[in-house]
Design a protein around this motif. Structure first.
Motif, mmCIF file in Angstrom:
data_model
loop_
_atom_site.group_PDB
_atom_site.id
_atom_site.type_symbol
_atom_site.label_atom_id
_atom_site.label_comp_id
_atom_site.label_asym_id
_atom_site.label_seq_id
_atom_site.Cartn_x
_atom_site.Cartn_y
_atom_site.Cartn_z
ATOM 1 N N PRO A 147 0.825 -1.216 0.000
ATOM 2 C CA PRO A 147 0.000 0.000 0.000
ATOM 3 C C PRO A 147 0.855 1.262 0.000
ATOM 4 O O PRO A 147 1.967 1.280 0.543
ATOM 5 C CB PRO A 147 -0.803 -0.127 1.299
ATOM 6 N N ALA A 148 0.336 2.311 -0.613
ATOM 7 C CA ALA A 148 1.105 3.545 -0.799
ATOM 8 C C ALA A 148 1.556 4.143 0.527
ATOM 9 O O ALA A 148 2.680 4.650 0.637
ATOM 10 C CB ALA A 148 0.283 4.562 -1.585
ATOM 11 N N ASP A 149 0.701 4.099 1.556
ATOM 12 C CA ASP A 149 1.079 4.702 2.832
ATOM 13 C C ASP A 149 2.219 3.932 3.495
ATOM 14 O O ASP A 149 3.105 4.537 4.113
ATOM 15 C CB ASP A 149 -0.124 4.798 3.774
ATOM 16 N N LEU A 150 2.220 2.612 3.341
ATOM 17 C CA LEU A 150 3.309 1.821 3.908
ATOM 18 C C LEU A 150 4.591 2.001 3.093
ATOM 19 O O LEU A 150 5.691 2.024 3.663
ATOM 20 C CB LEU A 150 2.922 0.341 3.964
ATOM 21 N N ALA A 151 4.461 2.122 1.785
ATOM 22 C CA ALA A 151 5.637 2.388 0.953
ATOM 23 C C ALA A 151 6.278 3.714 1.348
ATOM 24 O O ALA A 151 7.509 3.844 1.383
ATOM 25 C CB ALA A 151 5.231 2.407 -0.517
ATOM 26 N N GLU A 152 5.450 4.696 1.680
ATOM 27 C CA GLU A 152 5.974 5.999 2.111
ATOM 28 C C GLU A 152 6.721 5.871 3.427
ATOM 29 O O GLU A 152 7.777 6.486 3.616
ATOM 30 C CB GLU A 152 4.826 6.995 2.244
ATOM 31 N N GLN A 153 6.190 5.077 4.347
ATOM 32 C CA GLN A 153 6.883 4.860 5.616
ATOM 33 C C GLN A 153 8.249 4.228 5.384
ATOM 34 O O GLN A 153 9.254 4.643 5.979
ATOM 35 C CB GLN A 153 6.046 3.953 6.524
ATOM 36 N N ARG A 154 8.298 3.240 4.524
ATOM 37 C CA ARG A 154 9.557 2.546 4.257
ATOM 38 C C ARG A 154 10.559 3.447 3.540
ATOM 39 O O ARG A 154 11.770 3.311 3.733
ATOM 40 C CB ARG A 154 9.287 1.291 3.419
ATOM 41 N N ALA A 155 10.060 4.357 2.733
ATOM 42 C CA ALA A 155 10.945 5.226 1.955
ATOM 43 C C ALA A 155 11.697 6.223 2.824
ATOM 44 O O ALA A 155 12.725 6.763 2.389
ATOM 45 C CB ALA A 155 10.135 5.976 0.898
ATOM 46 N N ARG A 156 11.217 6.476 4.031
ATOM 47 C CA ARG A 156 11.887 7.460 4.878
ATOM 48 C C ARG A 156 13.332 7.064 5.167
ATOM 49 O O ARG A 156 14.223 7.909 5.200
ATOM 50 C CB ARG A 156 11.112 7.645 6.189
ATOM 51 N N LEU A 157 13.548 5.791 5.381
ATOM 52 C CA LEU A 157 14.913 5.311 5.651
ATOM 53 C C LEU A 157 15.817 5.566 4.451
ATOM 54 O O LEU A 157 16.909 6.130 4.577
ATOM 55 C CB LEU A 157 14.878 3.823 5.986
ATOM 56 N N THR A 158 15.359 5.159 3.285
ATOM 57 C CA THR A 158 16.153 5.345 2.076
ATOM 58 C C THR A 158 16.384 6.818 1.790
ATOM 59 O O THR A 158 17.478 7.222 1.376
ATOM 60 C CB THR A 158 15.453 4.681 0.874
ATOM 61 N N ASP A 159 15.358 7.626 2.013
ATOM 62 C CA ASP A 159 15.477 9.064 1.750
ATOM 63 C C ASP A 159 16.560 9.703 2.616
ATOM 64 O O ASP A 159 17.259 10.621 2.165
ATOM 65 C CB ASP A 159 14.138 9.758 1.995
ATOM 66 N N ILE A 160 16.690 9.242 3.854
ATOM 67 C CA ILE A 160 17.739 9.780 4.740
ATOM 68 C C ILE A 160 19.110 9.501 4.139
ATOM 69 O O ILE A 160 19.971 10.383 4.068
ATOM 70 C CB ILE A 160 17.625 9.163 6.147
ATOM 71 N N VAL A 161 19.309 8.269 3.694
ATOM 72 C CA VAL A 161 20.610 7.891 3.127
ATOM 73 C C VAL A 161 20.878 8.669 1.841
ATOM 74 O O VAL A 161 21.972 9.211 1.637
ATOM 75 C CB VAL A 161 20.661 6.377 2.862
ATOM 76 N N ILE A 162 19.889 8.738 0.970
ATOM 77 C CA ILE A 162 20.071 9.444 -0.299
ATOM 78 C C ILE A 162 20.396 10.912 -0.055
ATOM 79 O O ILE A 162 21.254 11.496 -0.739
ATOM 80 C CB ILE A 162 18.812 9.287 -1.173
ATOM 81 N N SER A 163 19.741 11.521 0.909
ATOM 82 C CA SER A 163 20.008 12.922 1.231
ATOM 83 C C SER A 163 21.451 13.126 1.667
ATOM 84 O O SER A 163 22.108 14.100 1.263
ATOM 85 C CB SER A 163 19.054 13.393 2.331
ATOM 86 N N GLU A 164 21.965 12.198 2.477
ATOM 87 C CA GLU A 164 23.353 12.323 2.937
ATOM 88 C C GLU A 164 24.347 12.060 1.809
ATOM 89 O O GLU A 164 25.399 12.715 1.742
ATOM 90 C CB GLU A 164 23.599 11.367 4.105
ATOM 91 N N VAL A 165 24.024 11.137 0.921
ATOM 92 C CA VAL A 165 24.884 10.891 -0.234
ATOM 93 C C VAL A 165 24.914 12.127 -1.132
ATOM 94 O O VAL A 165 25.974 12.544 -1.617
ATOM 95 C CB VAL A 165 24.400 9.661 -1.024
ATOM 96 N N ALA A 166 23.763 12.737 -1.347
ATOM 97 C CA ALA A 166 23.697 13.955 -2.160
ATOM 98 C C ALA A 166 24.510 15.080 -1.537
ATOM 99 O O ALA A 166 25.164 15.852 -2.245
ATOM 100 C CB ALA A 166 22.242 14.378 -2.344
#
Length: 202
Positions: A119-138
């Motif tokens: 579900p989209a809401d759960l995918a959004e929850q899971r994406a928070r972890l990846t987004d943190i890493v991507i932000s730091e890589v950027a």
């Protein structure tokens, strides 16, 4: 007897997830049981199925909640990690897996049944972890375009995950490696430095 009138739908969902995550942390995915969750909260297992659709739906929700816990741990690692934020992320990754081993393992042990979508809401929850890493890589590679930073961030997550999995399942012990986290950190540093050198040559 059930307590079906004791809680609103929202309260009941929260209650189930609280107890479900606690049970998952105690026994792990292989021994997890929706019936045991129902027993602990005093409701029927049918109530859980009505709210989550299936045991898979319940596990998805619990695992997504674990991603939020994991993301919070990474944020704290960044806040407390001193100057090298990338190293802090690696330490935070290993720390979550070690401190919440059953929750961490359940994320990767559970497989979606064929035809079942996240579900989209759960995918959004899971994406928070990846987004943190991507932000730091950027931030570490400011001249990298956003798509490349996202792709590299996901690849580095896979690199650290592999080292962490080998550490927890004993594979590194068999190989005679005493400090898997240092290995993971070194591999991440090498990749980032390679990208920095490539950018300087342009």
């Amino acid at each position: 007897m059930g307590r079906r009138s004791d809680h609103s739908r929202e309260e009941l969902v929260a209650l189930i997830l609280d107890e479900g995550q606690q049970l998952m942390a105690e026994v792990g995915f292989a021994r997890f049981s929706a019936r045991e969750v129902a027993k602990r909260i005093g409701y029927s297992v049918g109530t859980i199925m009505n709210l989550f659709g299936s045991v898979d739906g319940l596990v998805l929700a619990i695992n997504s909640r674990s991603f939020l816990l994991w993301a919070e741990m990474l944020i704290r690692a960044l806040q407390d990690g001193g100057g090298d934020r990338i190293h802090a992320l690696v330490r935070g990754y290993f720390a979550f897996a070690k401190q919440h081993r059953n929750l961490w393992s359940a994320i990767y042990e559970h497989r979606l049944p064929e035809g079942m979508l996240l579900p989209a809401d759960l995918a959004e929850q899971r994406a928070r972890l990846t987004d943190i890493v991507i932000s730091e890589v950027a931030s570490a590679l400011p001249t990298l375009d956003s798509d490349s930073a996202a792709s590299l961030g996901r690849s580095l997550i896979a690199t650290v995950h592999g080292h962490c999995a080998f550490a927890l399942n004993g594979s590194f012990d068999l190989l005679g490696e005493a400090d898997p986290m240092a290995l993971a950190t070194a591999r991440v540093d090498e990749v980032l430095e390679s990208h920095r050198k490539a950018q300087r040559r342009r």
